[in-house]
Design a protein around this motif. Structure first.
Motif, PDB file in Angstrom:
ATOM      1  N   VAL A   1      -2.331  19.566   3.357  1.00 59.66           N
ATOM      2  CA  VAL A   1      -3.490  20.179   2.694  1.00 59.66           C
ATOM      3  C   VAL A   1      -4.673  19.229   2.700  1.00 59.66           C
ATOM      4  CG1 VAL A   1      -4.388  21.017   0.487  1.00 59.66           C
ATOM      5  CG2 VAL A   1      -2.111  21.707   1.245  1.00 59.66           C
ATOM      6  N   VAL A   2      -4.430  17.963   2.359  1.00 58.35           N
ATOM      7  CA  VAL A   2      -5.508  16.980   2.309  1.00 58.35           C
ATOM      8  C   VAL A   2      -6.101  16.765   3.695  1.00 58.35           C
ATOM      9  CG1 VAL A   2      -6.037  14.545   1.913  1.00 58.35           C
ATOM     10  CG2 VAL A   2      -4.635  15.799   0.276  1.00 58.35           C
ATOM     11  N   LYS A   3      -5.251  16.653   4.697  1.00 59.17           N
ATOM     12  CA  LYS A   3      -5.729  16.477   6.070  1.00 59.17           C
ATOM     13  C   LYS A   3      -6.516  17.700   6.517  1.00 59.17           C
ATOM     14  CE  LYS A   3      -5.739  14.308  10.094  1.00 59.17           C
ATOM     15  NZ  LYS A   3      -6.309  12.956  10.302  1.00 59.17           N
ATOM     16  N   ASN A   4      -6.048  18.867   6.118  1.00 55.38           N
ATOM     17  CA  ASN A   4      -6.704  20.119   6.462  1.00 55.38           C
ATOM     18  C   ASN A   4      -8.106  20.198   5.863  1.00 55.38           C
ATOM     19  OD1 ASN A   4      -7.047  22.643   7.537  1.00 55.38           O
ATOM     20  ND2 ASN A   4      -5.871  23.692   5.952  1.00 55.38           N
TER      21      ASN A   4
ATOM     22  N   THR B   1      -8.440  11.303  -7.851  1.00 54.97           N
ATOM     23  CA  THR B   1      -7.862  10.778  -6.610  1.00 54.97           C
ATOM     24  C   THR B   1      -7.757  11.866  -5.541  1.00 54.97           C
ATOM     25  OG1 THR B   1      -5.646  11.126  -7.560  1.00 54.97           O
ATOM     26  CG2 THR B   1      -6.573   8.904  -7.695  1.00 54.97           C
ATOM     27  N   PHE B   2      -7.490  13.106  -5.945  1.00 54.56           N
ATOM     28  CA  PHE B   2      -7.418  14.192  -4.958  1.00 54.56           C
ATOM     29  C   PHE B   2      -8.788  14.446  -4.337  1.00 54.56           C
ATOM     30  CE2 PHE B   2      -7.645  18.667  -3.712  1.00 54.56           C
ATOM     31  CZ  PHE B   2      -6.563  18.734  -2.843  1.00 54.56           C
ATOM     32  N   VAL B   3      -9.822  14.470  -5.170  1.00 53.73           N
ATOM     33  CA  VAL B   3     -11.181  14.674  -4.670  1.00 53.73           C
ATOM     34  C   VAL B   3     -11.576  13.545  -3.728  1.00 53.73           C
ATOM     35  CG1 VAL B   3     -13.615  14.769  -5.322  1.00 53.73           C
ATOM     36  CG2 VAL B   3     -11.922  16.039  -6.646  1.00 53.73           C
ATOM     37  N   SER B   4     -11.262  12.323  -4.105  1.00 52.66           N
ATOM     38  CA  SER B   4     -11.595  11.172  -3.268  1.00 52.66           C
ATOM     39  C   SER B   4     -10.835  11.201  -1.950  1.00 52.66           C
ATOM     40  CB  SER B   4     -11.290   9.872  -4.021  1.00 52.66           C
ATOM     41  OG  SER B   4     -11.587   8.748  -3.236  1.00 52.66           O
ATOM     42  N   ALA B   5      -9.586  11.640  -1.996  1.00 51.48           N
ATOM     43  CA  ALA B   5      -8.777  11.702  -0.778  1.00 51.48           C
ATOM     44  C   ALA B   5      -9.319  12.725   0.207  1.00 51.48           C
ATOM     45  CB  ALA B   5      -7.327  12.016  -1.128  1.00 51.48           C
ATOM     46  N   THR B   6      -9.796  13.877  -0.309  1.00 54.30           N
ATOM     47  CA  THR B   6     -10.270  14.941   0.572  1.00 54.30           C
ATOM     48  C   THR B   6     -11.712  14.723   1.026  1.00 54.30           C
ATOM     49  OG1 THR B   6     -10.829  16.234  -1.408  1.00 54.30           O
ATOM     50  CG2 THR B   6      -8.708  16.673  -0.359  1.00 54.30           C
TER      51      THR B   6
ATOM     52  N   LEU C   1      -5.309   8.780  -1.579  1.00 60.42           N
ATOM     53  CA  LEU C   1      -4.217   9.667  -1.191  1.00 60.42           C
ATOM     54  C   LEU C   1      -2.881   9.111  -1.671  1.00 60.42           C
ATOM     55  CD1 LEU C   1      -3.077  12.103   0.264  1.00 60.42           C
ATOM     56  CD2 LEU C   1      -3.126  10.796   2.398  1.00 60.42           C
ATOM     57  N   LEU C   2      -2.669   7.817  -1.480  1.00 61.27           N
ATOM     58  CA  LEU C   2      -1.417   7.204  -1.924  1.00 61.27           C
ATOM     59  C   LEU C   2      -1.265   7.274  -3.444  1.00 61.27           C
ATOM     60  CD1 LEU C   2      -1.354   4.107   0.453  1.00 61.27           C
ATOM     61  CD2 LEU C   2       0.327   5.961   0.401  1.00 61.27           C
ATOM     62  N   LEU C   3      -2.349   7.031  -4.156  1.00 61.28           N
ATOM     63  CA  LEU C   3      -2.298   7.117  -5.611  1.00 61.28           C
ATOM     64  C   LEU C   3      -2.032   8.553  -6.062  1.00 61.28           C
ATOM     65  CD1 LEU C   3      -5.227   4.739  -6.647  1.00 61.28           C
ATOM     66  CD2 LEU C   3      -2.773   4.311  -6.849  1.00 61.28           C
ATOM     67  N   TYR C   4      -2.618   9.520  -5.355  1.00 58.38           N
ATOM     68  CA  TYR C   4      -2.386  10.917  -5.696  1.00 58.38           C
ATOM     69  C   TYR C   4      -0.909  11.288  -5.484  1.00 58.38           C
ATOM     70  CZ  TYR C   4      -2.740  15.985  -5.811  1.00 58.38           C
ATOM     71  OH  TYR C   4      -2.559  17.309  -6.130  1.00 58.38           O
ATOM     72  N   LEU C   5      -0.320  10.816  -4.387  1.00 59.29           N
ATOM     73  CA  LEU C   5       1.101  11.062  -4.152  1.00 59.29           C
ATOM     74  C   LEU C   5       1.947  10.419  -5.251  1.00 59.29           C
ATOM     75  CD1 LEU C   5       1.418  10.563  -0.278  1.00 59.29           C
ATOM     76  CD2 LEU C   5       1.066  12.683  -1.567  1.00 59.29           C
ATOM     77  N   MET C   6       1.523   9.258  -5.693  1.00 59.65           N
ATOM     78  CA  MET C   6       2.223   8.576  -6.775  1.00 59.65           C
ATOM     79  C   MET C   6       2.158   9.401  -8.066  1.00 59.65           C
ATOM     80  SD  MET C   6       1.193   4.968  -8.462  1.00 59.65           S
ATOM     81  CE  MET C   6      -0.276   5.809  -9.101  1.00 59.65           C
ATOM     82  N   PHE C   7       0.996   9.990  -8.340  1.00 61.08           N
ATOM     83  CA  PHE C   7       0.864  10.848  -9.515  1.00 61.08           C
ATOM     84  C   PHE C   7       1.726  12.110  -9.359  1.00 61.08           C
ATOM     85  CE2 PHE C   7      -3.603   8.952 -10.075  1.00 61.08           C
ATOM     86  CZ  PHE C   7      -3.110   7.959 -10.902  1.00 61.08           C
ATOM     87  N   GLU C   8       1.808  12.613  -8.145  1.00 60.82           N
ATOM     88  CA  GLU C   8       2.659  13.772  -7.903  1.00 60.82           C
ATOM     89  C   GLU C   8       4.117  13.452  -8.212  1.00 60.82           C
ATOM     90  OE1 GLU C   8       0.928  16.953  -4.748  1.00 60.82           O
ATOM     91  OE2 GLU C   8       2.068  15.286  -3.923  1.00 60.82           O
ATOM     92  N   TYR C   9       4.536  12.243  -7.878  1.00 61.88           N
ATOM     93  CA  TYR C   9       5.910  11.836  -8.170  1.00 61.88           C
ATOM     94  C   TYR C   9       6.170  11.899  -9.671  1.00 61.88           C
ATOM     95  CZ  TYR C   9      10.232   9.177  -8.195  1.00 61.88           C
ATOM     96  OH  TYR C   9      11.540   8.788  -8.385  1.00 61.88           O
ATOM     97  N   GLN C  10       5.154  11.524 -10.464  1.00 61.70           N
ATOM     98  CA  GLN C  10       5.297  11.625 -11.917  1.00 61.70           C
ATOM     99  C   GLN C  10       5.533  13.068 -12.337  1.00 61.70           C
ATOM    100  OE1 GLN C  10       4.963   9.648 -15.377  1.00 61.70           O
ATOM    101  NE2 GLN C  10       6.144  11.508 -15.097  1.00 61.70           N
ATOM    102  N   LEU C  11       4.816  14.004 -11.725  1.00 60.27           N
ATOM    103  CA  LEU C  11       5.012  15.412 -12.070  1.00 60.27           C
ATOM    104  C   LEU C  11       6.394  15.899 -11.640  1.00 60.27           C
ATOM    105  CD1 LEU C  11       1.557  17.033 -11.202  1.00 60.27           C
ATOM    106  CD2 LEU C  11       2.433  16.315 -13.429  1.00 60.27           C
TER     107      LEU C  11
END
Length: 290
Positions: free
Chosen positions: A61-64, A224-229, A237-247
């Protein structure tokens, strides 16, 4: 921490370069996949596989969103979507099979999922009542939720002070050690450790602590999602994935109460931030070899 980093690395590299990357990149990618497979077989854990499924979709999604070239050809877009979808289905199936094997012959998968989603909430209520009745108005003021960071700091200071401070030991006892006791919730349901991500913030400042820390967490995740996209920031992006792991593990605990998760975060920041200038020179893709 190394396995967590690899779990982030593989989806990013797979989406970014796939099989068209240079031979050096393919070798590193296959090596990372091999390490994750070996870790899964040796530990029997499922969190890494579940996380990779979510990471893979997120990276797509982010790459897209961040690359016009990525979505320029409809045919290529559909091909990539199909590959990502099949990969996610495969990971989900592997998770299902591991769960069945671990559960034994009479294992009920749907009951297991129901317990995983519902029992931690009851366990949270049990532990809050226990804290209120035994310790009264105890508050950790951030030490419980961010125990991992405080532990690292006082681990280094211990060489000067000679010991850990009492408030750190107390926070560890109440937010981590006490949760290891197995509790029966009735109907054959026994649980420990899984007190949800709200328990540690509650120890810090009650309901107010839960609200404040969750607001900060949600804001940081959105930024972080806004910054990644928009900025194509690998660090974001890495920090956003890390936050996703928390969820993903929200039924277990607030991740920053763990030393390993804190170390993972620090490694991400140190490794990627040291190469920020080189990353900015590449505006077309997330480059893992900066």
């Amino acid at each position: 921490p190394s396995i967590s980093l690899l779990a982030c690395f593989v989806p990013i590299e797979a989406i970014n370069n796939g099989m068209n990357s240079r031979s050096k990149h393919r070798f590193v990618l296959f090596g990372a996949v091999a390490c994750l497979v070996l870790d899964t077989f040796s530990s029997g854990g499922r969190n890494t596989i579940i996380a990779m499924s979510v990471y893979l979709y997120t990276c797509y999604v982010v790459k897209n969103k961040s690359s016009q070239q990525f979505t320029k050809k409809i045919q290529n877009k559909r091909k990539r979507s199909s590959v990502v979808f099949l990969a996610i289905i495969g990971l989900v199936y592997v998770t299902y099979r591991i769960t069945i094997v671990r559960g034994g012959e009479n294992f009920n998968f749907f009951r297991h999922v129901f317990i995983y989603l519902g029992a931690p909430i009851r366990f949270l209520d049990y532990n809050i009542e226990k804290i209120n009745s035994t310790y009264g108005s105890y508050r950790a003021y951030g030490v419980s939720s961010f125990y991992g960071l405080f532990y690292i700091i006082f681990f280094l200071l211990r060489f000067i002070t000679g010991s850990y401070p009492d408030f750190l030991l107390e926070a560890h006892k109440l937010s981590i050690t006490n949760l290891q006791t197995v509790v029966s919730l009735g109907d054959g349901i026994r649980i420990n450790a899984f007190a949800t991500m709200f328990f540690q913030p509650f120890l810090d400042a009650g309901l107010f602590g839960v609200i404040i820390i969750m607001l900060i967490f949600g804001y940081a995740m959105g930024r972080t999602f806004v910054s990644a996209t928009r900025n194509k920031s690998l660090l974001s992006l890495l920090l956003y994935l890390m936050f996703e792991y928390q969820l993903i593990t929200s039924m277990a605990r607030f991740s920053y109460a763990q030393v390993s998760h804190t170390v993972w975060t620090i490694l991400i920041i140190l490794i990627v931030s040291s190469q920020v200038d080189q990353e900015k020179n590449n505006v077309d893709e997330f480059n893992l070899y900066i």
